[in-house]
Design a protein around this motif. Sequence first.
Motif, short mmCIF file in Angstrom:
data_model
loop_
_atom_site.label_atom_id
_atom_site.label_comp_id
_atom_site.label_asym_id
_atom_site.label_seq_id
_atom_site.Cartn_x
_atom_site.Cartn_y
_atom_site.Cartn_z
N GLU A 218 38.06 43.09 47.99
CA GLU A 218 39.51 43.27 47.96
C GLU A 218 40.25 41.93 48.03
N GLU A 219 39.72 41.02 48.79
CA GLU A 219 40.38 39.72 48.96
C GLU A 219 40.23 38.84 47.72
N HIS A 220 39.11 38.98 47.00
CA HIS A 220 38.81 38.02 45.94
C HIS A 220 38.76 38.61 44.53
N PHE A 221 38.82 39.94 44.42
CA PHE A 221 38.63 40.58 43.11
C PHE A 221 39.69 40.14 42.10
N TYR A 222 40.94 40.05 42.53
CA TYR A 222 42.04 39.87 41.59
C TYR A 222 42.31 38.41 41.25
N ILE B 241 38.92 47.04 35.72
CA ILE B 241 38.28 46.76 34.43
C ILE B 241 38.79 45.45 33.85
N VAL B 242 40.09 45.20 33.98
CA VAL B 242 40.66 43.93 33.50
C VAL B 242 40.02 42.76 34.25
N ALA B 243 39.90 42.90 35.57
CA ALA B 243 39.31 41.83 36.38
C ALA B 243 37.85 41.61 35.98
N CYS B 244 37.12 42.68 35.75
CA CYS B 244 35.71 42.54 35.36
C CYS B 244 35.59 41.86 34.00
N ARG B 245 36.45 42.23 33.07
CA ARG B 245 36.41 41.60 31.74
C ARG B 245 36.79 40.12 31.82
N HIS B 246 37.84 39.83 32.57
CA HIS B 246 38.36 38.46 32.60
C HIS B 246 37.45 37.52 33.38
N TYR B 247 36.95 37.99 34.51
CA TYR B 247 36.13 37.13 35.38
C TYR B 247 34.64 37.32 35.17
N ARG B 248 34.27 38.19 34.22
CA ARG B 248 32.87 38.44 33.86
C ARG B 248 32.07 38.99 35.03
N LEU B 249 32.54 40.10 35.56
CA LEU B 249 31.85 40.85 36.60
C LEU B 249 31.40 42.19 36.02
#
Length: 581
Positions: free
Chosen positions: A488-492, A543-551
């Motif tokens: 939660e602290e670092h995902f975004y 999903i946006v965070a996973c796509r952008h940060y490659r998670l």
Amino acid sequence: MKLIIKEYLSSLKERGELDAVLPDLLSQLGLNVYSRPARGTRQDGVDVGAVGSLDGGPEKVYLFSIKPGDLTRRGWDGESEQSLRPSLNLILDSYIPNRLPAEHRSRDIVICVAIGGDVQEQVRPELTGYIAQNSKANISFEEWNGDKLAAYIQSSFLREDLLPQQARSHLRKSLAMLDEPEISYRHFAALIRALSAVETLNDAQRVTAIRQMSICLWISFAWAREAANMESAYLASEFTLLHAWNIVRLYAGKENKTARAIETAFFSIFTAYHQICSEFLGKNVLPYADKPHVVSSAVHSACSLDLNLKLFDLLGRLGADGIWAYWGALRCSDEEKDLKEARLRETQMYTEAVKNLISNNPALLLPAKDDQTIDILIAASLLATDGSNRSFITSWLAEMLERARFSYQSNGKYPCVLDAYTDLLEHPKSTDSDYRENATSASILYPSIALWAALLNDDTTYSNVAAMKRDVLQHCTYQFWYPDDRSEEHFYTDSDSHGAALANLAIDRPKEEFLAQVFGECEHSPHFKNLSAVKFGWWPLIIVACRHYRLPLPLHLLEGLRSKPKDEGGFAAQASPSGPS
């Protein structure tokens, strides 16, 4: 800087762009915005209504009629109902007598002509005459042209004590380097990081920061559209949206003035993000996805690696935008049937585009690197919103697995864990067993194929994944990723590493045991459901965070598929329409 802002304002459209920026500007100037733009409701000429004091003067009511670009003769008094003169007549004849809130009727009224550009000279006499004829003791007129709006934006959003010189320098450099998207994006990302350092800000500063982020993103969008190169703006919009949520999450669920102001600014950023995505995909991908090899040819590279990397990137973008459309449909109430149907049609359009892109571009049948599984998962998740796509998913992934095995056994361009471009260009640079084992030391691709095969009852592909692990990839660690208590602290913001991996997957066991293992981990981990984007109904941000940060995508999003009958959809068990609307 003022010229940059004026150029940006002059290129904005009225609906959804200029009228999305103006309310934030007025709030930042200290006015109370009581009426915002709305679709489908009678406005009687008033796009934005506000009350308050400007520049230390007495409190007045400000009624804005907004027109894009320069005010031309047609824009002043043309055949369209959206012309300025009919709008001003409606304000005088209908809005002020009948719709002005009762508590404001004792105040002086200022009717503001808000335009992104300038009043053309041939229109100036007519506007001046109209103002002279209709001005009264308590009703006056003001012209808010591009110069005035730019000056207010510069003084209220970008003044020295709010936006340091270094940050303004990043904005200028980002705009100047739009034709070099990676460099442009890097400067814009530095700007957003500087604005969104929430740890050091109080409530008022956070409101200002998120409004500044919105203004800067809109400026980037306008200039990128003018330059016909949306790549930097696309990446910047994802980055801004995620960093904005990192501020919003601190106030989500609260009902106070600060929370409402931050939520309004966030919606402005979300609107810009959505329009940038639509602009990029609508011009570069959607019209060509159904034509064989056209998107591949548009990459303009003789290097197969460039083609592969770009196509999987576009696949992830199509999938993400389609999932946002699906999310929008889920949030519609029973009374919003037309809107829900429109969003479902949009979802279907993106679904067909994903299938066409895969069918017409064979590069999408084999990823070059393991982390392209992220884009595969996003696309497959969109396809899974419609149960009729299950056979397409299984055939696509079965073909991918077959090609991956053949490439590995023949020492071709098999999927690898390498990430540096130069390493990927040289891959495979050796037939040595040590190199091959290092290049395939771990994988989320193969267990993801196994997971989808198990969910969709494709026993053959599931068995083939297990056989590949047993026969040729004994050294490879199959794994899945799960959020943890740091996520939660670092995902975004991707400010630090977070999450945990589940290895030793039971792919050699029956698929029921495999599913029980991976989804059992979901049940025993509360961290996904505690993510603010999930709790407050904005789960596509994950999903946006996973796509952008490659998670890798959290498997919690696929839990719904496990319990659905064969012919139904079921993507996103967490796709609840709850939370702020």
